[in-house]
Design a protein around this motif. Structure first.
Motif, mmCIF file in Angstrom:
data_model
loop_
_atom_site.group_PDB
_atom_site.id
_atom_site.type_symbol
_atom_site.label_atom_id
_atom_site.label_comp_id
_atom_site.label_asym_id
_atom_site.label_seq_id
_atom_site.Cartn_x
_atom_site.Cartn_y
_atom_site.Cartn_z
ATOM 1 N N LYS A 30 14.853 -43.954 0.193
ATOM 2 C CA LYS A 30 16.171 -43.336 0.060
ATOM 3 C C LYS A 30 16.744 -43.058 1.439
ATOM 4 C CE LYS A 30 15.296 -41.201 -4.316
ATOM 5 N NZ LYS A 30 14.448 -40.073 -4.701
ATOM 6 N N ALA A 31 17.614 -43.944 1.895
ATOM 7 C CA ALA A 31 18.237 -43.773 3.205
ATOM 8 C C ALA A 31 19.641 -44.346 3.121
ATOM 9 C CB ALA A 31 17.425 -44.503 4.279
ATOM 10 N N GLU A 32 20.513 -43.867 3.998
ATOM 11 C CA GLU A 32 21.878 -44.364 3.984
ATOM 12 C C GLU A 32 21.926 -45.846 4.344
ATOM 13 O OE1 GLU A 32 24.096 -41.923 6.659
ATOM 14 O OE2 GLU A 32 23.576 -40.132 5.498
ATOM 15 N N SER A 33 21.165 -46.193 5.386
ATOM 16 C CA SER A 33 21.092 -47.595 5.787
ATOM 17 C C SER A 33 19.872 -47.749 6.666
ATOM 18 C CB SER A 33 22.333 -47.997 6.577
ATOM 19 O OG SER A 33 22.235 -47.481 7.893
ATOM 20 N N GLN A 87 19.686 -45.512 9.896
ATOM 21 C CA GLN A 87 19.454 -44.066 9.901
ATOM 22 C C GLN A 87 18.166 -43.733 10.664
ATOM 23 O OE1 GLN A 87 19.367 -42.351 5.976
ATOM 24 N NE2 GLN A 87 19.462 -40.282 6.774
ATOM 25 N N ARG A 115 29.884 -35.396 11.900
ATOM 26 C CA ARG A 115 29.174 -36.408 11.124
ATOM 27 C C ARG A 115 28.578 -35.810 9.863
ATOM 28 N NH1 ARG A 115 27.066 -38.985 15.418
ATOM 29 N NH2 ARG A 115 25.202 -37.709 15.341
ATOM 30 N N ARG A 146 29.471 -36.694 6.048
ATOM 31 C CA ARG A 146 28.414 -37.143 5.160
ATOM 32 C C ARG A 146 28.466 -36.353 3.849
ATOM 33 N NH1 ARG A 146 22.812 -37.391 8.129
ATOM 34 N NH2 ARG A 146 23.865 -38.911 9.411
ATOM 35 N N GLU A 175 31.272 -37.532 1.729
ATOM 36 C CA GLU A 175 30.909 -38.774 1.049
ATOM 37 C C GLU A 175 30.056 -38.512 -0.171
ATOM 38 O OE1 GLU A 175 28.946 -41.652 3.548
ATOM 39 O OE2 GLU A 175 30.666 -41.562 4.905
ATOM 40 N N SER A 176 29.016 -37.698 0.037
ATOM 41 C CA SER A 176 28.100 -37.469 -1.076
ATOM 42 C C SER A 176 28.818 -36.773 -2.229
ATOM 43 C CB SER A 176 26.888 -36.651 -0.611
ATOM 44 O OG SER A 176 27.294 -35.353 -0.302
ATOM 45 N N THR A 222 30.864 -39.447 -4.158
ATOM 46 C CA THR A 222 30.078 -40.365 -4.977
ATOM 47 C C THR A 222 29.500 -39.681 -6.201
ATOM 48 O OG1 THR A 222 28.189 -39.892 -3.582
ATOM 49 C CG2 THR A 222 29.407 -41.903 -3.090
#
Lengths: 506, 332
Positions: free
Chosen positions: A392-395, A398, B320, B324, B327-328, B331
């Motif tokens: 589970k990571a953003e990309s 990360q 940041r 983030r 964003e979460s 979604t």
């Protein structure tokens, strides 16, 4: 004295809610602790355990909700306030200054003074008093780094007692303790309990929760998923509350052992126990567990097999070929991989991206033109591992430092699986990893043996050894105390060998 | 590249201020001189960056500059050795020094600070003793080889040219950038600078890489010493290269190298060097600033730059996390 459900709660939370920049970490948590009770708090990583404990210990403030001590509402707005109220948090990574002695640590910041100078005589005397309370038989003038982790933990508890703790919060206290040290800790906990100290006990190890807790509260996604009283505590119920689904068995797996000897170890000696020779054999597709107490020399064996520590003697053969290991790169070349014990220190470079971490061990193998990076290969490997291991990571860009323990461990595994090793050495593969990630790792281990990979793993978690190993070697003080086949394997048989109480002729 | 914007704006700021407050700053002579000096210091700063990326430090740079800078004219003029003998000797001595540092640090586990601090004392002491504190110079000879520092390559069709040291710097910088960013060894250096143990567990021969870092640093210091003495024409053992290690380290840090290791870019280091040189130049050019407080001004500007950089980084980090979270939410 045993706590009764009708005694006045010492600590109560009502509707505690905490959001971190919008994300809900705790939602409306009610939670009650009675005097003299061992109250276990369990839950997967990220379920909100640490946040709740930090709020109780004054490290963080809740957004809403109330904390009551002895029925009176209190505001715990700093660690000092919490200490004044008698709430002490003992961190998983101990917070001792290991260059100072035991007495100095116990009284750090509260040194008794005489004529403006530290009154060492009084520190010594009072420290002794608290050390006696935790049955720790060391001189208060001993420097902390001379003590084992288990003893250091006792110093932490003594320190907590010295501020008259009424509620002691322990975060994963046994994560780095041997079984014997853990037993000792449980005895101390029971004594404290008799003195009316309430203990909030956070752990991943359900076995010990069952052993020690009077009551269990389960957190799931920031909510109190339910509590179990003493007679309701059992393994399946706890797991069910934690994951919100029914897991009837811990982990059931199939065997894929072949007859081929893959790794043969002959008379090796390691720096930790230079006088003992170790010999054993692992077959292709076999999952061999290395059990034993912490300090029995298990990690040293893995490190020697991987070329990290030089061998003092003996030979290692991989599929009939003798290995000459001058460093980890030789071991990697030969098809070995090691997932080390200390994930953050040895396994990962926390401030480098997931992609770079996964690629690191394979840079040499995939290099182009002799020296150049193969960037596309690196990117593809990383993304394949993110997918396959459900990280589970953003990309893949990360940084691993922002991942949970379970996902960090999967990154380390990914680094090695990308190299398709023949022999996988795992040192405490699921330490500090939540239940969900554990299942992923176990399934992966099984999958690998199915493909003929040989796995040699060190584990201090009894359940893990019992359910995962095809065969178990138990070490005791640098020796192989015995070997157990799957049908001989039980908690008792392992402990007998690990504590040196019996010796099965090998 | 984004990381270098900060240091680039600091450079622009110092340039603009100096240009406004002084008459001579933008003169052709001054600019050319500035570029030449920046190139020379840039070379040793890149060396410093290599060691800093491994998480170490090299305090001996200035003394190596002194040793090579005094030795080369002595060999050429006093000993009558040819250039083809002298340059390889200088190369070997620099290489030997780097190797010596690297071996002490990796095999005996001595701290880089201690090893290179002793180097700083030893190499200067040896040079002074060996030359009996006498100035070592070319006495008007060897004009040919000195063009490595003094020469200009004219740009066709214009009447301006590029100083040769700048060309050397570009070659060194491009090689360093390729090494650091495109080869596996560059990645090894960054990895072990962040976490040496994890690098070792990943099969990296960390000892060898640390030695390599020190060898590169000392070689570039030696190259620097050579070019510095070609530039000036003579070197005094007492003060030649004094404080150069500090200029080099400061330039590397300004350019984004972290002393904790594992971080740094070559472009940043060159920009950092330029800031250092322009600052020094501006103190000479602006009459209102007394030369005596030169160090104080340089120190204050660096400190200010690093502080602003850190504050901006924190601001960015807070933003940041905030985005983030947003964003979460979207979604969910």
């Amino acid at each position: 004295m045993s706590p009764t459900s009708d005694s006045q709660p010492i600590l109560e939370t009502r509707g505690i809610t905490k959001r971190f920049s919008g994300v809900c970490a705790l939602a409306d948590v009610d939670f009650t602790v009675r005097p003299g009770e061992v109250h276990a708090v369990i839950g997967e990583n990220g379920a909100g355990k640490s946040t709740l404990m930090k709020i109780l210990a004054g490290v963080q403030m809740p957004d809403s909700g109330q904390i009551l001590m002895d029925g009176e509402p209190v505001v715990v707005d700093s660690v000092q306030t919490a200490l004044d109220l008698g709430i002490v948090l003992i961190h998983q990574e101990l917070n001792l200054s290991d260059n100072l002695d035991v007495g100095a640590n116990i009284f750090l910041g509260r040194e008794p003074r005489r004529f403006g100078c530290i009154d060492f005589a009084r520190i010594g005397k009072q420290a002794q008093h608290y050390l006696d309370m935790v049955a720790l038989n060391v001189d208060p003038a001993t420097v902390v780094n001379q003590l084992t982790i288990g003893r250091q933990q006792m110093v932490e508890i003594a320190k907590a007692l010295s501020v008259n703790a009424r509620i002691l919060i322990m975060d994963e206290p046994t994560s780095s303790l041997s079984r014997l040290e853990a037993e000792n800790l449980f005895n101390v906990i029971r004594q404290l309990q008799n003195q009316g100290v309430a203990i909030i006990y956070i752990s991943h190890r359900l076995g010990e929760v069952k052993e020690i807790a009077d009551c269990v509260s389960v957190l799931r996604d920031g909510e109190n998923a339910g509590s179990l009283s003493r007679d309701e505590i059992d393994h399946d119920r706890m797991v069910q509350l934690m994951v919100g689904r029914d897991i009837s068995q811990f982990y059931a797996r199939r065997e894929y052992v072949t007859e081929e000897p893959e790794l043969v170890v002959k008379d090796i000696r390691t720096a930790a126990w230079p006088n003992h020779r170790l010999s054993f054999e692992v077959r292709a597709g076999e999952m061999l567990g290395l059990a034993g107490l912490v300090g029995a020399g298990r990690s040293e064996v893995l490190r020697a097999l991987f070329g990290i520590d030089p061998l003092l003697g003996g030979e290692i053969h991989l599929r009939g070929r003798k290995l000459e290991l001058r460093g980890a790169s030789d071991a990697i070349q030969a098809g070995l991989a090691l997932v080390p014990e200390d994930r953050k220190q040895q396994g990962l470079i926390l401030e480098m991206g997931i992609r770079e971490n996964i690629g690191l061990a394979g840079l040499r193998r995939h290099r182009q033109g002799g020296v150049f990076l193969n960037r596309s290969r690196e990117r593809d490997d990383a993304n394949r591992m993110l997918r396959d291991l459900k990280i589970k990571a953003e990309s893949d860009r990360q940084l691993p430092q922002y991942l949970s323990g379970g996902n960090q461990q999967k990154v380390v595994l990914g680094k090695w699986l990308a190299l398709e090793p023949r022999v996988l050495l795992l040192d405490e593969p699921t330490r500090g990893v939540d239940v969900g990630a554990k299942q992923v790792i176990y399934r992966l281990m099984e999958e690998l043996t199915k493909r003929g990979v040989t796995i040699l793993f060190v584990s201090s978690e009894m359940e893990e050894v019992l359910s995962m190993s095809d065969r178990t070697i138990v070490m005791h003080e640098g020796r192989i105390a015995g070997e157990l086949q799957r049908h001989e394997l039980s908690e008792e048989s392992v402990m007998q060998l690990a504590t040196g109480r019996s010796n099965v002729p090998a | 590249m984004k990381k270098n914007l900060g240091i680039l704006s600091l450079l622009m700021f110092v340039c603009v201020v100096t240009a406004l407050l002084s008459d001579g700053f933008l003169s052709e002579f001054n600019i050319e001189n500035l570029i030449r000096r920046t190139a020379l210091f840039g070379i040793i700063s890149i060396g410093a960056a290599f060691v800093i990326i491994t998480g170490g430090i090299d305090l001996s740079i200035g003394s190596v500059v002194c040793l090579i800078g005094c030795l080369v004219p002595w060999l050429l003029v006093e000993q009558g050795l040819s250039v083809w003998w002298t340059l390889p000797i200088a190369f070997c001595i620099s290489l030997g020094i780097g190797l010596f540092h690297g071996l002490l640090i990796t095999k005996l586990r001595l701290q880089p600070f201690v090893v290179t601090l002793c180097g700083l004392l030893i190499y200067r002491g040896i040079t002074r003793g060996f030359l009996n504190d006498q100035t070592s110079g070319f006495r008007g000879q060897f004009e040919g080889v000195r063009q490595l520092s003094l020469g200009m390559i004219p740009l066709p069709g214009t009447d301006v040219g590029v100083p040769v040291p700048w060309v050397i710097l570009i070659v060194v910088a491009v090689a360093a950038m390729i090494f650091l960013n495109l080869t596996i060894y560059g990645r090894y250096l960054f990895a072990l600078g962040r976490n040496q143990e994890a690098a070792r567990y990943s099969g990296i021969n960390t000892d060898r890489m640390i030695i390599l870092g020190h060898v590169i640093c000392s070689l570039l210091s030696g190259l620097g010493g050579l070019l510095f003495v070609f530039d000036v024409g003579s070197a005094q053992p007492v003060d030649f290269g004094n404080f150069y290690e500090l200029y080099a380290i400061a330039a590397a840090v300004l350019g984004g190298c972290s002393l904790r290791g594992g971080e740094g870019s070559i472009v940043g280091v060159i920009l950092g060097t330029a800031v250092m040189r322009v600052l020094k130049n501006s103190i000479t050019m602006i009459d209102q600033i007394p030369n005596k407080i030169e160090f104080a001004v340089i120190g204050a500007v660096i400190l200010g730059g690093v502080t602003i950089d850190e504050l901006l980084k924190r601001l960015a980090a807070t933003r940041r996390t905030a985005s983030r979270v947003k964003e979460s939410h979207s979604t969910e």
